[in-house]
Design an enzyme around this catalytic site. Structure first.
Site, PDB file in Angstrom:
ATOM      1  N   ASP A  46       7.784 -22.073  22.833  1.00 21.57           N
ATOM      2  CA  ASP A  46       7.434 -20.976  23.749  1.00 21.57           C
ATOM      3  C   ASP A  46       7.245 -21.521  25.171  1.00 21.57           C
ATOM      4  OD1 ASP A  46       4.945 -22.145  23.428  1.00 21.57           O
ATOM      5  OD2 ASP A  46       3.925 -20.345  22.711  1.00 21.57           O
ATOM      6  N   SER A  47       7.376 -22.861  25.321  1.00 18.94           N
ATOM      7  CA  SER A  47       7.465 -23.473  26.655  1.00 18.94           C
ATOM      8  C   SER A  47       8.613 -22.846  27.438  1.00 18.94           C
ATOM      9  CB  SER A  47       7.700 -24.981  26.522  1.00 18.94           C
ATOM     10  OG  SER A  47       8.766 -25.245  25.617  1.00 18.94           O
ATOM     11  N   ASP A  85       9.156 -21.305  17.795  1.00 21.20           N
ATOM     12  CA  ASP A  85       7.725 -21.218  18.093  1.00 21.20           C
ATOM     13  C   ASP A  85       7.368 -19.735  18.182  1.00 21.20           C
ATOM     14  OD1 ASP A  85       5.390 -22.458  18.784  1.00 21.20           O
ATOM     15  OD2 ASP A  85       6.022 -22.996  20.817  1.00 21.20           O
ATOM     16  N   LYS A 114       7.080 -22.143  13.976  1.00 24.18           N
ATOM     17  CA  LYS A 114       5.880 -22.929  14.300  1.00 24.18           C
ATOM     18  C   LYS A 114       4.779 -21.965  14.705  1.00 24.18           C
ATOM     19  CE  LYS A 114       5.348 -25.563  18.206  1.00 24.18           C
ATOM     20  NZ  LYS A 114       4.139 -24.966  18.794  1.00 24.18           N
ATOM     21  N   GLU A 116       0.432 -21.746  15.769  1.00 25.31           N
ATOM     22  CA  GLU A 116      -0.717 -22.536  16.220  1.00 25.31           C
ATOM     23  C   GLU A 116      -1.989 -22.146  15.477  1.00 25.31           C
ATOM     24  OE1 GLU A 116      -1.208 -22.285  20.471  1.00 25.31           O
ATOM     25  OE2 GLU A 116       0.867 -22.886  20.867  1.00 25.31           O
ATOM     26  N   GLU A 184      -1.109 -31.936  19.353  1.00 31.48           N
ATOM     27  CA  GLU A 184      -0.904 -31.966  20.804  1.00 31.48           C
ATOM     28  C   GLU A 184      -2.160 -32.454  21.523  1.00 31.48           C
ATOM     29  OE1 GLU A 184       1.032 -28.565  22.480  1.00 31.48           O
ATOM     30  OE2 GLU A 184       0.593 -29.174  24.551  1.00 31.48           O
TER      31      GLU A 184
END
Ligand code: KIV
Length: 267
Positions: A46-47, A85, A114, A116, A184
């Protein structure tokens, strides 16, 4: 499409103590070249929100946008594993909503998603996704979607107690079916401790040398994103200058009449 890099490949890498690499990509041909270079996992991070779409944070991107870029990357890749993501709030309101949104990425060509976090709710999401056939890469330590709760870009897991908490969450995610874990921005010792105590591979994003794999944002690696460079990122090229130089020469050639040449026109 069945790919040759699967969850089993990554598990085997860990068992054999062999490192693997993960890079982000957001378009078809960047993904293709990354795969040709030997990278094992291509992540539509999602960067993308910040490095390709110009948003200020990753929280601004939505499911529709991630689906488009997942399709583009998947079309460029034939061997590597493709992981999407999941964006902020796309898996948080209910487990059913999570299945729907994550399933959409699989339909667009991703092999896994992915997500979080590692609280009770997220563990239940990981469990259900795995049960319905959607492999999950988990993400702990600094989790950018929690930026506002964490109070900024802060290193996590700095004390033994904090490291134990991350390990406890990681083990629950592993038991729920997660096939790998991104760590991270945690100290190297913390990442080493977690890596040694998990069966699934860990993927370092600023978590030092002892994880089973490393991930970076490709725009940092290529030298394309100018806003900031995380301490843990390594710049291998200068695409910003390359793009500038090509555009400058084109502009000059158009204005001087040097483009197009005789070879570049139809007679
Ligand atoms: O958004 C992203 O690109 C990521 C990786 C750097 C882990 O989450």
């Amino acid at each position: 499409m069945a790919k040759s890099v699967t969850v089993n490949t990554l598990k085997k890498y860990k068992q054999q103590n062999e490192k693997f690499s993960v890079l982000t990509a957001y378009d078809c041909y960047t993904a293709k070249y990354i795969e040709q270079a030997g990278v094992d996992v291509v992540l539509i991070g999602d960067s993308l929100a910040m490095v390709a779409l110009g948003y200020k944070t990753t929280n601004e991107i939505g499911v529709d946008e991630m689906a488009v870029f997942t399709g583009a990357v998947s079309r460029g890749v034939s061997r590597a594993m493709v992981v999407t993501d999941m964006p902020f709030l796309s898996y948080h309101s209910s487990v059913d909503e999570a299945v729907k949104n994550c399933g959409r990425m699989i339909k667009c060509g991703a092999n896994a998603v992915k997500i979080e976090g590692g609280g009770d709710y997220i563990v239940s999401v990981v469990e259900r996704l795995t049960q319905v056939g959607i492999p999950v890469m988990s993400h702990l330590g600094f989790t950018p979607q929690f930026l506002n709760v964490l109070g900024g870009y802060r290193i996590q897991g700095k004390t033994q107690e904090a490291a134990e908490k991350i390990l406890e969450q990681a083990k629950r995610l592993q038991d729920a079916g997660a096939f790998s874990l991104v760590l991270e921005m945690v100290p190297e010792d913390c990442a080493k401790y977690i890596t040694e105590n998990l069966e699934i591979p860990t993927i370092s994003c600023g978590a030092g040398r002892y994880c089973d794999a490393q991930v970076l944002v490709s725009d940092d690696v290529f030298g394309k994103f100018p806003e900031f460079k995380p301490k843990f990122a390594r710049k291998y090229g200068d695409m910003q200058s390359l793009i500038f130089e090509c555009a400058k020469k084109f502009n000059e050639d158009v204005k001087s009449g040097n483009f197009p040449s005789d070879d570049e026109i139809f007679h």
